[in-house]
Design an enzyme around this catalytic site. Structure first.
Site, mmCIF file in Angstrom:
data_model
loop_
_atom_site.group_PDB
_atom_site.id
_atom_site.type_symbol
_atom_site.label_atom_id
_atom_site.label_comp_id
_atom_site.label_asym_id
_atom_site.label_seq_id
_atom_site.Cartn_x
_atom_site.Cartn_y
_atom_site.Cartn_z
ATOM 1 N NE ARG A 180 -3.809 0.343 2.275
ATOM 2 C CZ ARG A 180 -4.633 0.734 3.275
ATOM 3 N NH1 ARG A 180 -4.654 0.000 4.258
ATOM 4 N NH2 ARG A 180 -5.300 1.565 2.843
ATOM 5 C CB CYS A 238 -2.013 3.529 9.843
ATOM 6 S SG CYS A 238 -3.306 4.301 10.993
#
Length: 283
Positions: A180, A238
């Site tokens: 990611r 995050c």
């Protein structure tokens, strides 16, 4: 104060005077709803068996406000958060232990919020429910009302501008999976990639196969290799401020203070005007 507690120490604490308030924050990041499947039900998991005396806390409703411009798990309304903690029996003069199903992310979110809002004694059960070998119960307790009143500011909080600046002037860790960060996949947010200048530091690498944190020395070594030298200003983000809290917790175990960007990638990537970097390198 150590930020984590082991199951054996918790068992001893529950049997003595001044036993901690126990909060069960079972939750999972799930894309099941997109596939037409029911999402994980933390309350049902709690009802099927929890640590004696533990009170269930709903991450999506009590540890976050509704998704919106500030991300998928924005900060909760402080009045509502305080009321939820008091209903759970949290008081400023009584220790709190938080646990989840074992991943540690949800428990860390509760730990961070309580610490950020001024509670002096909060720890996470290392390894979560899976580490507990004592009895479980299905009875829902009715704790006495606590007196905790949130006073934010005890830990450092970053907004989007602050996170972008820290990525250039200090050290900003991206706690998501490497793919990611690199922008190879993005199953949830608008676009893949990372905040320019941020360093990839997946929070999954802070724990062993059993979900328990690596020893403090190994964590200090890991973060040092990633650039966290003495005096470095460190921050973490995050996807939506949940696994990032777990990385802040890991840094605390290692003795390294760190700020949290709660809005994280879900807020950053939703704004087309903010820059996005891809690939394995920070820039």
């Amino acid at each position: 104060m150590n930020a984590i507690i082991y199951a054996s120490d918790l068992a001893a604490a529950l049997g003595g005077a001044g036993a901690p308030v126990l909060l069960d924050v079972r939750w999972q990041l799930s894309t099941a709803r997109a596939a037409g499947e029911p999402p994980f039900d933390g309350r049902a998991a709690y009802a099927s068996g929890h640590l004696p005396g533990a009170v269930f806390v709903d991450l999506d409703r009590e540890l976050a406000s509704a998704p919106g411009a500030h991300g998928r798990h924005p900060l909760p309304d402080l009045a509502e958060f305080g009321a939820a903690m008091r209903r759970a029996g949290v008081g400023s003069g009584r220790p709190v232990v938080v646990y989840d199903g074992g991943q540690g992310w949800a428990a860390a979110r509760a730990w961070w919020l309580l610490r950020w809002t001024g509670h002096p004694d909060v720890r996470v059960l290392d390894g979560g429910l899976a580490a507990w070998d004592g009895p479980l119960e299905e009875t829902v307790p009715e704790p006495a009302e606590g007196d905790f009143v949130p006073e934010p500011g005890a830990l450092e909080l970053l907004d989007a501008d602050g996170a972008g600046e820290l990525a250039r002037s200090g050290l900003l860790f991206d706690a998501r999976a490497g793919e990611r960060y690199r922008g190879e996949v993005e199953p949830i947010d608008r676009v893949g990639g990372h905040i320019p200048g941020a360093v990839s530091a997946p929070t999954t690498e802070n724990v062993g196969p059993d979900g328990r944190f690596l020893p403090a020395g190994r964590l200090r070594e890991r973060f040092g290799e990633l650039g966290a030298a003495d005096g470095t200003h460190v921050g973490v983000y995050c996807g939506s401020g949940v696994s990032g809290a777990h990385e802040v917790l890991a840094l605390a175990v290692a003795g390294i203070p760190a700020a949290l960007y709660v809005g994280s990638w879900s807020e950053w990537s939703a704004d087309p005007s903010r820059p996005v970097a891809t690939g394995a390198e920070p820039q």
